[in-house]
Design a protein around this motif. Structure first.
Motif, mmCIF file in Angstrom:
data_model
loop_
_atom_site.group_PDB
_atom_site.id
_atom_site.type_symbol
_atom_site.label_atom_id
_atom_site.label_comp_id
_atom_site.label_asym_id
_atom_site.label_seq_id
_atom_site.Cartn_x
_atom_site.Cartn_y
_atom_site.Cartn_z
ATOM 1 N N SER A 17 7.855 -2.901 11.956
ATOM 2 C CA SER A 17 7.492 -3.791 10.854
ATOM 3 C C SER A 17 6.319 -4.613 11.407
ATOM 4 O O SER A 17 6.466 -5.140 12.426
ATOM 5 C CB SER A 17 8.899 -4.566 10.493
ATOM 6 N N GLU A 18 5.317 -4.683 10.418
ATOM 7 C CA GLU A 18 4.171 -5.422 10.854
ATOM 8 C C GLU A 18 3.570 -6.024 9.690
ATOM 9 O O GLU A 18 3.630 -5.644 8.493
ATOM 10 C CB GLU A 18 3.073 -4.615 11.306
ATOM 11 N N THR A 19 2.849 -7.270 10.002
ATOM 12 C CA THR A 19 2.378 -7.826 8.923
ATOM 13 C C THR A 19 0.857 -8.235 9.568
ATOM 14 O O THR A 19 0.408 -7.555 10.453
ATOM 15 C CB THR A 19 2.977 -9.400 8.747
ATOM 16 N N ASP A 20 -0.024 -8.922 8.483
ATOM 17 C CA ASP A 20 -1.177 -9.174 9.154
ATOM 18 C C ASP A 20 -1.208 -10.093 10.379
ATOM 19 O O ASP A 20 -2.186 -10.133 11.255
ATOM 20 C CB ASP A 20 -2.088 -9.702 8.125
ATOM 21 N N ASP A 21 -0.061 -10.787 10.439
ATOM 22 C CA ASP A 21 -0.002 -11.824 11.617
ATOM 23 C C ASP A 21 0.405 -10.941 12.945
ATOM 24 O O ASP A 21 0.670 -11.454 13.862
ATOM 25 C CB ASP A 21 0.918 -12.756 11.223
ATOM 26 N N GLY A 22 0.871 -9.712 12.818
ATOM 27 C CA GLY A 22 1.289 -8.942 14.125
ATOM 28 C C GLY A 22 2.614 -8.243 13.696
ATOM 29 O O GLY A 22 3.058 -8.117 12.759
ATOM 30 N N VAL A 23 3.133 -7.723 14.769
ATOM 31 C CA VAL A 23 4.473 -7.052 14.659
ATOM 32 C C VAL A 23 5.527 -8.112 14.571
ATOM 33 O O VAL A 23 5.748 -8.949 15.256
ATOM 34 C CB VAL A 23 4.591 -6.154 16.149
ATOM 35 N N ALA A 24 6.383 -7.873 13.625
ATOM 36 C CA ALA A 24 7.473 -8.644 13.123
ATOM 37 C C ALA A 24 8.555 -8.100 14.067
ATOM 38 O O ALA A 24 9.229 -8.653 14.867
ATOM 39 C CB ALA A 24 7.861 -8.452 11.547
ATOM 40 N N PHE A 25 8.885 -6.655 14.000
ATOM 41 C CA PHE A 25 9.898 -6.159 15.267
ATOM 42 C C PHE A 25 10.048 -4.766 15.065
ATOM 43 O O PHE A 25 9.247 -4.018 14.443
ATOM 44 C CB PHE A 25 11.215 -6.604 14.228
ATOM 45 N N LEU A 26 10.545 -4.341 16.131
ATOM 46 C CA LEU A 26 10.539 -2.683 16.481
ATOM 47 C C LEU A 26 12.109 -2.609 16.750
ATOM 48 O O LEU A 26 12.763 -3.300 17.555
ATOM 49 C CB LEU A 26 9.857 -2.466 17.676
ATOM 50 N N VAL A 27 12.745 -1.475 16.161
ATOM 51 C CA VAL A 27 14.041 -0.997 16.396
ATOM 52 C C VAL A 27 14.001 0.365 16.808
ATOM 53 O O VAL A 27 13.375 1.295 16.067
ATOM 54 C CB VAL A 27 14.861 -1.122 15.173
ATOM 55 N N ASP A 28 14.429 0.803 17.765
ATOM 56 C CA ASP A 28 14.840 2.036 18.052
ATOM 57 C C ASP A 28 16.294 2.330 18.210
ATOM 58 O O ASP A 28 16.991 1.764 19.102
ATOM 59 C CB ASP A 28 14.216 2.611 19.747
ATOM 60 N N LEU A 29 16.891 3.242 17.459
ATOM 61 C CA LEU A 29 18.042 3.487 17.331
ATOM 62 C C LEU A 29 18.614 5.125 17.485
ATOM 63 O O LEU A 29 17.966 5.799 16.893
ATOM 64 C CB LEU A 29 18.877 2.921 15.978
ATOM 65 N N SER A 30 19.439 5.487 18.464
ATOM 66 C CA SER A 30 19.863 6.634 18.441
ATOM 67 C C SER A 30 21.392 6.741 18.257
ATOM 68 O O SER A 30 22.203 6.004 19.108
ATOM 69 C CB SER A 30 19.602 7.375 19.951
#
Length: 167
Positions: free
Chosen positions: A76-89
């Motif tokens: 998840s990104e906005t013009d202000d940068g990365v909001a969050f990253l999720v890696d789920l297995s």
């Protein structure tokens, strides 16, 4: 007399040949959440761009037991940068017996992920919410259609391919 009374040996009229497939258990195999720009990202008013990637892997654990892994990567990104990253297995163990070989791959890469998805979706939504964001609620996915489409796009369409859907 049943098999238990016969010491587990097949019955006199032959072995049980009824096809059986079912989930034995399910679990989070791997989960990573990153919130690299907190707390500043919470001030962002920009609408986030969300990229979701899926992959499915299988592993034969024993003769009649297969592990299916539904891997979901979200950025998840906005013009202000990365909001969050999720890696789920998110994985499940499936017991499969007396299923013809031509039906194994469609089950493992189409039906098994369909069974796992609602639970993986909940883990993903809870993780994003616990990270301080609105829960990410993914729409249902037709894994059978995705599997069929991938088979059709493979060289020699219609032939089973070992790499289809593997993570």
């Amino acid at each position: 007399m049943d098999e238990q009374e016969n010491g587990g040996a097949p019955l006199a009229n032959g072995a049980d040949t009824t096809p059986v497939a079912g989930m034995i258990s399910q679990y989070v195999k791997d989960l990573s959440f990153e919130n690299p720009n907190s707390p500043a990202i919470y001030q962002s008013q920009a609408m986030p761009r969300i990229d979701v990637q899926f992959n499915i892997g299988t592993l034969q654990i024993a003769d009649d037991i297969h592990e299916v892994i539904l891997k979901i990567d979200v950025r998840s990104e906005t013009d202000d940068g990365v909001a969050f990253l999720v890696d789920l297995s998110y994985a499940g163990l499936f017991g499969i017996r007396n299923v013809p070989q031509e039906h194994m791959q469609p089950f493992l890469l189409g039906e098994a992920p369909r069974l796992l998805f609602p639970f993986a979706r909940r883990v993903l939504a809870d993780t994003v919410r616990d990270g301080g964001f609105q829960p990410l609620l993914l729409e249902p996915i037709d894994f059978h259609a995705l599997y069929s489409q991938q088979v059709e796009n493979q060289p020699g369409a219609g032939m089973p391919a070992e790499d289809i859907g593997h993570a």
